[in-house]
Design a protein around this motif. Structure first.
Motif, mmCIF file in Angstrom:
data_model
loop_
_atom_site.group_PDB
_atom_site.id
_atom_site.type_symbol
_atom_site.label_atom_id
_atom_site.label_comp_id
_atom_site.label_asym_id
_atom_site.label_seq_id
_atom_site.Cartn_x
_atom_site.Cartn_y
_atom_site.Cartn_z
ATOM 1 N N PRO A 73 0.772 -1.157 -0.033
ATOM 2 C CA PRO A 73 0.004 0.059 -0.017
ATOM 3 C C PRO A 73 0.870 1.272 0.000
ATOM 4 N N LEU A 74 0.521 2.157 -0.903
ATOM 5 C CA LEU A 74 1.291 3.584 -0.903
ATOM 6 C C LEU A 74 0.181 4.394 -0.053
ATOM 7 N N ARG A 75 0.391 4.584 1.282
ATOM 8 C CA ARG A 75 -0.385 5.356 1.974
ATOM 9 C C ARG A 75 -0.375 6.986 1.961
ATOM 10 N N GLY A 76 0.989 7.507 1.851
ATOM 11 C CA GLY A 76 1.252 8.702 1.923
ATOM 12 C C GLY A 76 1.255 9.363 0.516
ATOM 13 N N GLY A 77 1.766 10.616 0.513
ATOM 14 C CA GLY A 77 1.829 11.474 -0.996
ATOM 15 C C GLY A 77 2.849 11.153 -1.678
ATOM 16 N N LEU A 78 3.020 11.293 -2.947
ATOM 17 C CA LEU A 78 4.091 11.146 -3.846
ATOM 18 C C LEU A 78 5.319 12.423 -3.469
ATOM 19 N N LEU A 79 4.478 13.521 -3.044
ATOM 20 C CA LEU A 79 5.577 14.509 -3.137
ATOM 21 C C LEU A 79 6.524 14.458 -1.906
ATOM 22 N N PRO A 80 6.124 13.858 -0.794
ATOM 23 C CA PRO A 80 7.353 13.886 0.460
ATOM 24 C C PRO A 80 8.051 12.701 0.034
ATOM 25 N N LEU A 81 7.589 11.784 -0.914
ATOM 26 C CA LEU A 81 8.276 10.460 -1.143
ATOM 27 C C LEU A 81 9.495 11.102 -2.153
ATOM 28 N N TYR A 82 9.002 11.790 -3.300
ATOM 29 C CA TYR A 82 10.216 12.372 -4.319
ATOM 30 C C TYR A 82 11.005 13.353 -3.630
ATOM 31 N N LEU A 83 10.479 13.978 -2.842
ATOM 32 C CA LEU A 83 11.685 15.136 -2.059
ATOM 33 C C LEU A 83 12.628 14.436 -1.382
ATOM 34 N N GLY A 84 12.138 13.387 -0.772
ATOM 35 C CA GLY A 84 13.260 12.188 0.008
ATOM 36 C C GLY A 84 14.091 11.607 -1.123
ATOM 37 N N LEU A 85 13.558 11.228 -2.312
ATOM 38 C CA LEU A 85 14.031 10.504 -3.339
ATOM 39 C C LEU A 85 15.326 11.630 -3.939
ATOM 40 N N PHE A 86 14.829 12.602 -4.178
ATOM 41 C CA PHE A 86 15.533 13.662 -4.819
ATOM 42 C C PHE A 86 16.803 13.738 -3.871
ATOM 43 N N LEU A 87 16.823 14.044 -2.528
ATOM 44 C CA LEU A 87 17.750 14.194 -1.687
ATOM 45 C C LEU A 87 18.773 13.138 -1.580
ATOM 46 N N PHE A 88 18.279 12.049 -1.649
ATOM 47 C CA PHE A 88 18.875 10.695 -1.360
ATOM 48 C C PHE A 88 19.619 10.536 -2.844
ATOM 49 N N VAL A 89 19.039 10.836 -3.827
ATOM 50 C CA VAL A 89 19.839 10.512 -5.155
ATOM 51 C C VAL A 89 21.063 11.732 -5.225
ATOM 52 N N ALA A 90 20.760 12.569 -4.602
ATOM 53 C CA ALA A 90 21.833 13.894 -4.854
ATOM 54 C C ALA A 90 22.744 13.293 -3.992
ATOM 55 N N ALA A 91 22.721 12.854 -2.607
ATOM 56 C CA ALA A 91 23.726 12.299 -1.450
ATOM 57 C C ALA A 91 24.374 11.484 -2.425
ATOM 58 N N VAL A 92 23.506 10.369 -2.929
ATOM 59 C CA VAL A 92 24.422 9.130 -3.370
ATOM 60 C C VAL A 92 25.406 9.729 -4.596
ATOM 61 N N THR A 93 24.925 10.463 -5.593
ATOM 62 C CA THR A 93 25.590 10.984 -6.697
ATOM 63 C C THR A 93 26.961 11.681 -6.162
ATOM 64 N N GLY A 94 26.631 12.383 -5.290
ATOM 65 C CA GLY A 94 27.739 13.275 -4.470
ATOM 66 C C GLY A 94 29.071 12.167 -4.102
ATOM 67 N N ILE A 95 28.525 11.235 -3.364
ATOM 68 C CA ILE A 95 29.302 10.241 -2.734
ATOM 69 C C ILE A 95 30.119 9.477 -4.250
ATOM 70 N N GLY A 96 29.300 9.158 -5.108
ATOM 71 C CA GLY A 96 29.567 8.466 -6.237
ATOM 72 C C GLY A 96 30.756 9.226 -7.022
ATOM 73 N N LEU A 97 30.305 10.572 -7.071
ATOM 74 C CA LEU A 97 31.499 11.443 -7.718
ATOM 75 C C LEU A 97 32.736 11.580 -6.938
ATOM 76 N N MET A 98 32.426 11.548 -5.649
ATOM 77 C CA MET A 98 33.686 11.673 -4.892
ATOM 78 C C MET A 98 34.608 10.285 -5.084
ATOM 79 N N ILE A 99 34.207 9.252 -4.951
ATOM 80 C CA ILE A 99 34.561 7.994 -4.989
ATOM 81 C C ILE A 99 35.599 8.193 -6.326
ATOM 82 N N SER A 100 34.993 8.562 -7.400
ATOM 83 C CA SER A 100 35.467 8.300 -8.679
ATOM 84 C C SER A 100 36.214 9.484 -8.966
ATOM 85 N N SER A 101 36.242 10.533 -8.071
ATOM 86 C CA SER A 101 37.277 11.695 -8.507
ATOM 87 C C SER A 101 38.533 11.109 -7.882
ATOM 88 N N LEU A 102 38.566 10.301 -6.713
ATOM 89 C CA LEU A 102 39.665 10.133 -6.161
ATOM 90 C C LEU A 102 40.179 8.782 -6.778
#
Lengths: 373, 591, 369
Positions: C249-278
């Motif tokens: 069941p998806l009980r909550g709204g998509l908006l809070p979910l996608y805000l979380g997704l946005f922040l999460f992917v941004a963080a993972v992208t940052g970490i990924g870019l950091m690893i690969s820059s090193l």
């Protein structure tokens, strides 16, 4: 024959020197295992303790206090009083408490009059596993309290059936004792398959394998010289993990070292065979690493019975687990550590491992040619 | 042991050998019906540009690949049937020398001695001999990965020689090593063939090395296009090579005029002159060739091996090739003539990695419209210098200015004046030619009409139309080079940085490339180029020669060669000049 | 400037989609993992093999045994006739539990004395053991209650009414499948974006980028936005599968979910870019990504609860973006969580994203090799 030994000696010496000088081998063989062991040994646990529980008592009195006192004394719970059920529900939604115990208004009256007093328990079911375990704890606390209460009043036992529980092999029901033996299988998969696949792919990449092939070394010698050092490395890692498990993490060890050593050797051969196969498909480290992680590490994690019970998986998935070597090894390890040398478990699993090792090594040997194509 | 059926006079016999690779659905014929033989007791050169099929042929001979057709007899043994028997008697050094970089020199030798079954008693004297021959005696404890390119090459050779093979295969042993090491390697090879009677098959893309071989197998695009004594190749061109010079006519304009002319199949700049090869053996008349150049002098010169290679290729390739750039690529800014206008200034530049000085106190300056060369072997520090100039690496010490900026810190706009072509023609391999052009045009901030125009220009100018939708990874090297240059020129830069722009491409593509670079320089673009091809120094107006992070000499190619000119050596090559400089520097250090 | 960033994004997406290997990373493993995780990663018990040793053999004991036989959780494999068989069956893992009913079971029941039943459980998997005990206990207490009622014995003074909020049937799938959204989004984003800089460094094209007039921020945006896009699409596909295929069941709204997704992917992208820059090579980047991935999943609440960890490690998990995103996904899916209640999980992800992206951008130019 003597030539062959000489060549083997030369190749082996080379391999050992390389292991000693290569940081990535050290990272995969020692750093990652140590890290995993520490995390699982000190951090990961499936056992709930000090669960925050909201307690709502609509009308406080002696009887209610006796029950909440019982909860407070349990190592599993950390009760927090709330004035109304509304407040408690809010705290549940905010994840401040994981469960609520609600003694309703007429708790004492009905409990004493022999009517069915309502004792409401509300659990946050999001984490279904934890929720079930918490349910079990509450039930137990409740039953214990009833017994004690009845005994105090000299009344007959409120529940006619008395359950006596015996948990074999792990009386304290500690998840660490069963996670750590499984983890050792994981670590062996890492050194066996991932590391072997990586180092052979590296020889392809750097063109050194090409130079080896034109020497008098036979393909058997080249393969053997790859297997032996990583076999020893894997067994070394195994020994270190076992020592750590028994001394630092106090995991009981009931089986015999001989059985442990022999079955580990067979498993390691299967893992090494897998590594050899991967490296013959993928000739660069990047692809070899990806294949190794997807085909050996992840299945070993999920499909081996390490954390998730194989018996409860759907039939189709259960069928797949039969080709995961780690599955058999996890079963052996859990038995050897916690139960002892139970041959009925060890023999069929070891046999399965031996068959897998033979198949993987056989294919690796047959497909290996002293040729580039 | 069964005797070979025929008299095994040839160490290697190839009979219609064919090998096909399948790459992503495409069928590539790497070796196409090659027949030939290698005589005993001498060096045979397997010569051709990158991608000609040399390495595949070598691997076929060593039994590492199976041929799709034809027969290979190594020392009378059919390698396809009995690879182990053949491998026991040959030595093979693969392209990257087959060394374990994390083992020391001694450990590498020990490994190969064990693998080749050299008895322990025989090792000592053999090691001494090899270490003496290669000059590695002082470095036995050093890790192979820490050796210089030249030393790695010699160690690789020593490892294949721990048990003296009857037939030795060397796959591009001289690629990327400095001329001094190259000469040393040749001395070792000559010694092996002469006093040990070894047979050597050596592949190389340096055409000048052909002249050192007893016989030459010439490969191009998988086919054998010639097999003969190198002297006989050149003999066919007797009387067709000339130097052309004119006092009041710049060498570049002269070159441009001559390369288009009828009857001339090759024109290259050599110092102050232009070297031409004619279609027939009749000496060309200055009046007919250059009617408007009054003082043009034409002097006959002896032919080189490269001339014959070009002649062979040109006659075979006419149709597929592209027309040489007729017009100078659109002129940027002001086509000013040379002068005191210094565009690049480098002062006391130093770069340290730990205690190692990769670049040590380097100073030079480049004027506007100049072609400036950074020459040196791999590891000489030229790439490090280059990277600092491009702002990719901060210098440890010293100052540098490119168009008045330090690109490492300059605003993005300053980088817009610079074009950069990286080593190995770095393109996005997964993208098509057109997608690469579009991407780089946007990266250089081109928009709208100008962007459209420049892309059209690049397609037209570099004849990329037919391949515009091809994935750039699959392009032949020559096309990759063109595309990389097109991308670097997208925004009409004033300054062009070229890092090893011609390595690996065939001599024709190299000529075409330099032709374009000349035209750019004529139009006022300042060009800084690194190369390890000594003969390419001839195209530079001025150059520095680097070794061990230091500048050994600065000047134009004529003056550098002039120092060496003597009775015994009336016409020294750039390589001679380089070797002399290195040797002088070594002697100075010893003193 | 947007023009340049857009060109870089288009190029990045083309490179990922045109390369067979990276296409495979995007489609193959996530699909397999979704299916395997979705079905295999379950803590629910089903058909647990048990043995019954009934010494009483009365109507009452048979009634109790029938309650076990009738339950979908248990599957009696053997009915024993001797106590000696018990140990062997458990040792050999033939059964996970033995239900042993005392000889005097019926007599004790009638005399209102504690009627004894013994549960012997295999503790090698402690989690399964606990769950089995829980199920068995509730079956037995149901029996007691029923017996007491019908035979007029002393009735327990109160009954326990247990209800589970958000997941009434306590289905593991409802818990694990939303977790897979987080795990797979992290794996894919990390592999695709994390390797992109290392790949360009290896190919030499990264130098070329640095020499163009692009600024660090342009490159960062051009490299990071495709990560957001790919991670977002990947996550959306799995969210869709969770709702439509696994019926979570998806009980909550998509908006809070996608805000979380946005922040999460941004963080993972940052970490990924950091690893690969090193990293200098793709292999190092892969190993680095792996070394980050294993602990980040283990310490994320995905399968092993953070609440059970020692306080020190619990504090440590605060910097793990995966942990916070898991809380967001599960919160929105099962609990219908709102912006406000998820705030404590949004900001740590935002902080990690900002810090890692900044470091990655700085490393683009500083990394010396």
């Amino acid at each position: 024959m003597r030539d062959s030994l000489g060549r083997l000696r030369g190749l082996l010496r080379k391999e050992f020197l390389q292991i000693l000088r290569d940081p990535s081998a050290i990272a995969v063989a020692f750093l990652l295992p140590a890290f995993l062991l520490l995390i699982f040994g000190f951090g990961v646990s499936l056992d709930a303790h000090d669960v925050p529980v909201g307690v709502v008592v609509d009308r406080p009195d002696a009887l209610a206090a006796s029950f909440t006192g019982k909860l407070a004394n349990s190592p599993y719970f950390q009760p927090r009083p709330f004035a109304t059920i509304g407040e408690a529900e809010k705290a549940l939604a905010a994840h401040e408490v994981t469960a609520i115990v609600w003694l309703r208004e007429d708790f004492t009256r009905r409990a004493l009059s022999g009517g069915e007093a309502p004792l409401g328990v509300i659990v946050n079911g999001t984490d279904a596993n934890s929720a079930r375990i918490i349910e079990g704890y509450v039930q137990q606390a409740w039953a214990n309290w009833l017994q004690a209460e009845a005994a105090e009043r000299g009344a007959p036992p409120p529940t006619p059936v008395a359950v006596q529980q015996t948990v074999r092999f792990n009386p304290a029901v500690s998840s660490r004792d069963y996670l750590i033996p499984g983890l050792i299988a994981m670590i062996m998969t890492l050194t066996g398959a991932l590391l072997t696949a990586l180092v052979i792919a590296r020889e392809w990449e750097r063109g050194t394998l090409e130079a080896l092939m034109v020497t008098r070394a036979t393909i058997r010698e080249i393969l053997l010289a790859k297997l032996l050092p990583y076999f020893l490395l894997g067994m070394g890692g195994m020994a270190a993990s076992v020592i750590l498990a028994v001394t630092v993490f106090d995991v009981p060890f009931h089986g015999s070292l001989a059985v442990l050593t022999a079955t580990s050797a067979v498993f390691l051969l299967a893992a090494l065979g897998m590594g050899l196969l991967i490296s013959s498909v993928a000739r660069n480290q990047f692809v070899a690493g990806q294949i190794a992680i997807i085909t050996t590490f992840l299945p070993a994690f999920i499909l081996s019975g390490f954390i998730f019970d194989i018996g409860s998986m759907p039939a189709a998935v259960r069928l797949i687990t039969h080709v995961v070597a780690a599955r058999y090894f996890v079963a052996i390890l859990q038995t050897v550590f916690l139960a002892g040398d139970v041959w009925a478990v060890i023999l069929p699993n070891a046999l399965a491992l031996a068959v897998m090792a033979a198949i993987f090594l056989g294919i690796a040997r047959l497909s290996a040619r002293k040729r580039l194509d | 042991m069964a005797a070979a059926p025929e008299e095994p006079s040839a160490a290697l016999r190839l009979d219609r050998v064919t090998r096909v690779f399948r790459a992503g659905g495409r069928r590539v014929v790497a070796v196409d019906e090659v027949s030939g033989r290698v005589e005993r007791g001498a060096v045979t050169g397997l010569i051709g540009p990158d991608g000609a099929g040399k390495t595949t042929l070598m691997r076929l001979c060593a039994g590492l690949l199976l041929p799709d057709g034809g027969r290979i007899a190594v020392l009378g043994i059919d390698v396809t049937q009995a690879p182990a028997a053949a491998q026991a008697r040959i030595g093979y050094m693969p392209q990257r020398f087959g060394l374990y970089e994390d083992l020391s020199v001694q450990e590498n030798l020990d490994l190969y001695a064990e693998l080749q079954g050299v008895p322990a008693a025989a090792r000592g004297p053999r090691y001494d001999q090899l270490l003496h021959m290669t000059g590695l005696g002082r470095f036995t404890g050093r890790l192979a990965g820490r050796l210089s390119g030249g030393m790695k090459q010699k160690l690789g050779l020593a490892c294949t020689l721990v048990r003296a093979p009857e037939l030795l295969f060397l796959d591009e042993p001289t690629v990327g090593v400095d001329p001094v090491s190259r000469r040393e390697l040749w001395a070792i090879v000559d010694h092996l063939t002469r006093s040990e009677g070894m047979t050597v098959l050596l592949s190389t893309s340096y055409l000048d090395e052909a002249e050192r071989c007893r016989a030459v197998l010439l490969m191009h695009e998988g086919r054998l296009i010639g097999a003969d004594d190198p002297a006989r190749f050149t003999a066919g061109l007797a009387g067709r090579s000339f130097h052309v010079a004119a006092r009041d006519f710049s060498k570049r304009r002269l070159h441009e005029r001559l390369s288009g002319a009828t009857g001339i199949i090759d024109a290259t700049i050599q110092g102050a002159q232009v070297r031409i090869v004619t279609e027939t053996a009749a000496p060309p008349s200055a009046a007919a060739l250059l009617p408007d150049v009054p003082d043009a002098r034409i002097v006959a010169v002896p032919p080189r091996f490269e001339d014959s290679f070009i002649a062979l290729l040109k006659t075979g390739r006419r149709a597929g090739g592209m027309p040489p750039a007729a017009s100078p690529p659109s002129a940027p800014a002001a086509p000013a003539a040379g002068g005191g206008d210094e565009v690049i200034v480098v002062r006391d530049l130093t770069r340290r990695f730990g205690s190692f000085r990769a670049v040590d106190n380097v100073s030079f300056s480049v004027r506007k419209g100049e072609i400036f060369g950074l020459l040196g072997a791999n590891g000489a520090g030229k790439s490090t210098t280059f990277r600092m100039l491009c702002g990719l690496l901060p210098p440890s010490d010293g100052s540098l200015r490119v168009a008045g900026f330090d690109l490492g810190h300059a605003a993005a706009a300053a980088r817009g004046r610079v074009g950069y072509m990286a080593q190995k023609f770095s393109l996005y391999g997964d993208l098509s030619v057109m997608q690469n052009l579009r991407f780089f045009s946007s990266a250089y901030r081109l928009k709208g009409e100008r962007r459209r125009r420049r892309i059209a220009w690049a397609v037209e100018e570099f004849a990329l139309g037919p391949v515009s939708s091809a994935t750039s990874r699959d392009l032949p090297l020559g096309y990759k080079q063109r595309l990389a240059l097109a991308c670097a020129l997208m925004h009409e830069p004033d300054i062009l940085f070229l890092d090893e722009p011609t390595s690996g491409v065939d001599p024709l593509a190299r000529r075409e490339f330099w032709h374009r670079i000349n035209a750019l320089a004529e139009a006022g673009v300042t060009i800084l180029v690194t190369t390890h091809f000594m003969e390419e120094a001839e195209y530079c107006d001025r150059l520095v020669i680097m070794a061990d992070g230091r500048i050994l000499a600065t000047g134009d190619s004529e003056s550098l060669k002039e120092r060496l000119r003597s009775k015994e050596r009336p016409d020294p090559t750039m390589e001679d000049a380089f070797v002399a400089l290195i040797e002088a520097a070594g002697a100075e250090r010893a003193a | 400037m947007w023009h340049q960033v857009l060109a870089l994004i288009v190029k990045e997406l083309l490179a990922v989609l045109k390369d067979r290997k990276s296409r495979m990373v995007l489609i193959g493993p996530p699909l397999i993992q979704l299916m395997v995780f979705g079905y295999a990663a379950t803590f629910d018990l089903d058909h647990v093999p048990i043995a019954v040793y009934d010494e009483d053999l009365s109507a009452e004991s048979r009634d109790l045994v029938a309650r076990f036989t009738g339950s979908p959780v248990f599957e009696p494999l053997a009915f024993l006739h001797s106590a000696r068989d018990i140990d062997g069956l458990i040792d050999q893992r033939k059964v996970a539990m033995v239900l042993s009913i005392d000889r005097r079971f019926t007599r004790d029941l009638l005399l209102h004395r504690p009627a004894r039943v013994q549960l012997i459980v295999d503790g090698r998997n402690s989690n399964t053991a606990l769950l089995i005990l829980g199920y068995a206990n509730s079956i037995i207490s149901d029996f007691s209650l029923g017996w007491a009622k019908s035979h007029g014995g002393p009735v327990p003074p109160a009954v326990l009414e247990i209800r589970a909020r958000y997941n009434p049937n306590l289905s593991s799938q409802w818990f694990i499948v939303p977790g897979i959204v987080a795990v797979l989004t992290q794996v894919v984003t990390l592999l695709v974006i994390g390797l992109s800089v290392a790949r360009e460094r290896e190919a030499g094209t990264f130098d070329q980028l640095l020499v163009t007039p692009m600024r660090q921020i342009d490159i960062l945006l051009g490299k990071g936005l495709p990560g957001l896009l790919i991670g977002g699409v990947e996550a959306s596909v799995i969210i869709l599968a969770a709702v439509l295929w696994f019926a979570v069941p998806l009980r909550g709204g998509l908006l809070p979910l996608y805000l979380g997704l946005f922040l999460f992917v941004a963080a993972v992208t940052g970490i990924g870019l950091m690893i690969s820059s090193l990293a200098v090579t793709q292999q190092q980047a892969l190993l680095g990504a792996f070394l980050f991935m294993v602990p980040s999943i283990t310490l994320s609440d995905f399968a092993t609860p953070i609440a059970n960890m020692p306080p020190l490690i619990q504090d440590l998990t605060q910097v793990n973006p995966m942990r916070h995103f898991l809380a967001v996904v599960r919160g929105v899916f099962l609990e219908g969580a709102t912006f406000q209640s998820l705030l404590p999980h949004y900001w740590p992800m935002a902080a990690v994203a900002a810090a890692s992206l900044f470091t990655a951008g700085w490393l683009f130019r500083r990394r010396v090799y």
